[in-house]
Design a protein around this motif. Structure first.
Motif, PDB file in Angstrom:
ATOM      1  N   GLY A 138       0.811  -1.387   0.465  1.00  0.00           N
ATOM      2  CA  GLY A 138      -0.206   0.407  -0.276  1.00  0.00           C
ATOM      3  C   GLY A 138       0.472   1.204  -0.191  1.00  0.00           C
ATOM      4  N   ILE A 139      -0.084   2.112   0.028  1.00  0.00           N
ATOM      5  CA  ILE A 139       0.847   3.470  -0.142  1.00  0.00           C
ATOM      6  C   ILE A 139      -0.430   4.810   0.912  1.00  0.00           C
ATOM      7  CG2 ILE A 139       1.948   3.643  -2.264  1.00  0.00           C
ATOM      8  CD1 ILE A 139      -0.095   5.150  -3.715  1.00  0.00           C
ATOM      9  N   GLY A 140       0.466   6.126   1.035  1.00  0.00           N
ATOM     10  CA  GLY A 140      -0.579   6.047   2.300  1.00  0.00           C
ATOM     11  C   GLY A 140      -0.150   6.196   3.897  1.00  0.00           C
ATOM     12  N   PHE A 141      -1.277   6.303   4.400  1.00  0.00           N
ATOM     13  CA  PHE A 141      -0.807   6.417   5.605  1.00  0.00           C
ATOM     14  C   PHE A 141      -0.454   5.827   6.451  1.00  0.00           C
ATOM     15  CE2 PHE A 141      -2.546   6.373  10.131  1.00  0.00           C
ATOM     16  CZ  PHE A 141      -1.230   7.329  10.467  1.00  0.00           C
ATOM     17  N   ASP A 142      -0.692   4.316   5.779  1.00  0.00           N
ATOM     18  CA  ASP A 142      -0.447   2.913   6.043  1.00  0.00           C
ATOM     19  C   ASP A 142       1.067   2.627   6.160  1.00  0.00           C
ATOM     20  OD1 ASP A 142      -1.119   2.357   4.170  1.00  0.00           O
ATOM     21  OD2 ASP A 142      -1.926   0.726   4.828  1.00  0.00           O
ATOM     22  N   ALA A 143       1.566   3.177   4.753  1.00  0.00           N
ATOM     23  CA  ALA A 143       3.055   2.680   4.111  1.00  0.00           C
ATOM     24  C   ALA A 143       4.034   3.988   5.046  1.00  0.00           C
ATOM     25  CB  ALA A 143       3.282   3.445   3.212  1.00  0.00           C
ATOM     26  N   HIS A 144       3.235   5.112   5.472  1.00  0.00           N
ATOM     27  CA  HIS A 144       3.999   6.644   6.167  1.00  0.00           C
ATOM     28  C   HIS A 144       3.815   6.294   7.988  1.00  0.00           C
ATOM     29  CE1 HIS A 144       4.679  10.039   7.604  1.00  0.00           C
ATOM     30  NE2 HIS A 144       3.534   9.822   8.631  1.00  0.00           N
ATOM     31  N   LEU A 145       3.043   5.279   7.825  1.00  0.00           N
ATOM     32  CA  LEU A 145       3.327   4.633   9.583  1.00  0.00           C
ATOM     33  C   LEU A 145       4.707   3.505   9.787  1.00  0.00           C
ATOM     34  CD1 LEU A 145       2.221   5.353  12.094  1.00  0.00           C
ATOM     35  CD2 LEU A 145       0.152   3.766  11.472  1.00  0.00           C
ATOM     36  N   SER A 146       4.410   2.505   8.284  1.00  0.00           N
ATOM     37  CA  SER A 146       5.048   1.470   8.791  1.00  0.00           C
ATOM     38  C   SER A 146       6.804   2.011   8.422  1.00  0.00           C
ATOM     39  CB  SER A 146       4.648   0.684   7.551  1.00  0.00           C
ATOM     40  OG  SER A 146       3.819  -0.190   7.920  1.00  0.00           O
ATOM     41  N   SER A 147       7.103   3.340   7.964  1.00  0.00           N
ATOM     42  CA  SER A 147       8.378   3.926   7.382  1.00  0.00           C
ATOM     43  C   SER A 147       8.718   4.732   8.803  1.00  0.00           C
ATOM     44  CB  SER A 147       8.603   4.865   6.450  1.00  0.00           C
ATOM     45  OG  SER A 147       7.635   5.895   6.306  1.00  0.00           O
ATOM     46  N   VAL A 148       7.555   5.037   9.288  1.00  0.00           N
ATOM     47  CA  VAL A 148       8.468   5.780  10.791  1.00  0.00           C
ATOM     48  C   VAL A 148       8.170   4.611  11.989  1.00  0.00           C
ATOM     49  CG1 VAL A 148       7.020   7.616  12.724  1.00  0.00           C
ATOM     50  CG2 VAL A 148       6.494   8.174  10.221  1.00  0.00           C
TER      51      VAL A 148
END
Length: 293
Positions: A138-148
């Motif tokens: 996925g992309i978007g918030f869950d991807a952002h959250l995974s990276s953080v």
């Protein structure tokens, strides 16, 4: 005298945060020695499971068992697919999305007994740009959250939820142009998940109607929402009612292209990566052999 299968257990000792060193004893106790010659290896770094699987597939191991979380499974399955071998799973991660979909027992003894029966099924696999995925990308918030989250050492569901609540306040929905089998959709989205199976793990369902045997992927578009509705979104995913929710739009397809405003984070089976503005996703129907209960 029937020939025995050479089977390799690729064990991630740190997945899910529990010590995994007793696993070989467990396997030794419950695995059917009449059927299998068993070997064990432990992974030492990210990417190691893939190297070990590659090596084993070139040697004459027919069955490669990923003992770990979704990241370990992704690495091993990618090589199993490439060499046309058979994948087995001992679900030791924190989420175990794919294993749950396949109904592989979380109980280690039962999972090993299921391997003994050696029932093989074929499942769909998918490609996200140049990377394989088996459960969700996925992309978007869950991807952002995974990276953080990957930079945050306090793993575990509670840490994840806490971080999620902190990050969600500053996150803005983005514009996407999504092409699904030749039909174009322009959407503002908080996140887009491409689901081969139905859940992230921990029984959090993003695509309750997804099947890993239908030759289709479920494109799940989470629409922008007011933060007051965040508990509702959580509830929808835990209840498995995403298909009926106003907050999520699900479109099935085979060939998917996504154009986004900027480069950035993506996640592939939960592992964070960076990719460009253009994402191409496709499905390979019934391409992977897996041991199922």
């Amino acid at each position: 005298m029937h020939t025995k299968h050479n089977i390799l257990f690729i064990i991630n000792p740190i997945s899910g945060g529990k010590g995994k060193l007793r696993i070989p004893d467990f396997i030794d106790k419950y695995l059917d020695k009449e059927k299998f010659n068993a070997n064990f290896v432990f992974t030492e770094y990210i990417g190691h499971a893939a190297e070990l699987a590659d090596e084993a597939a070139n040697k004459n191991f027919d069955i490669l068992i990923a003992a770990g979380g979704d990241g370990t499974i992704n690495e091993v399955a990618t090589k199993v697919l490439q060499h046309q071998k058979i994948l087995g799973i001992l679900p030791l991660g924190s989420g175990n999305g794919l294993a749950r979909f396949l109904q592989i027992p979380k109980n280690l003894r039962q999972a090993i007994l299921a391997i003994n029966r050696l029932k093989i099924d074929k499942i769909d696999t998918a490609t996200f740009n140049n990377k394989k995925f088996f459960n969700l990308a996925g992309i978007g918030f869950d991807a952002h959250l995974s990276s953080v989250f990957s930079n945050d050492k306090k793993r575990g569901l509670a840490g994840y939820v806490k971080l999620g609540l902190k990050e969600v306040f500053g996150y803005r929905a983005q514009k996407y142009i999504i092409d699904i089998d030749g039909i174009e959709y322009q959407r503002n989205a908080f996140a887009i998940s491409i689901a081969n199976s139905s859940q992230y793990g921990n029984d959090v369902f993003i695509a309750p109607g997804a099947s890993i045997k239908d030759g289709l992927l479920d494109v799940c578009i989470i629409k922008p929402f007011s933060l007051l509705k965040l508990p509702l979104l959580g509830y929808v995913m835990l209840k498995g009612t995403a298909e009926h929710s106003e907050m999520i739009e699900i479109i099935k397809g085979k060939q998917i292209k996504i154009l986004r405003e900027t480069d950035g984070a993506v996640h592939i089976d939960g592992e964070p990566l960076k990719m460009g503005k253009e994402i191409a996703v496709s499905v390979a129907p019934l391409s992977l052999s897996v041991v199922v209960p």
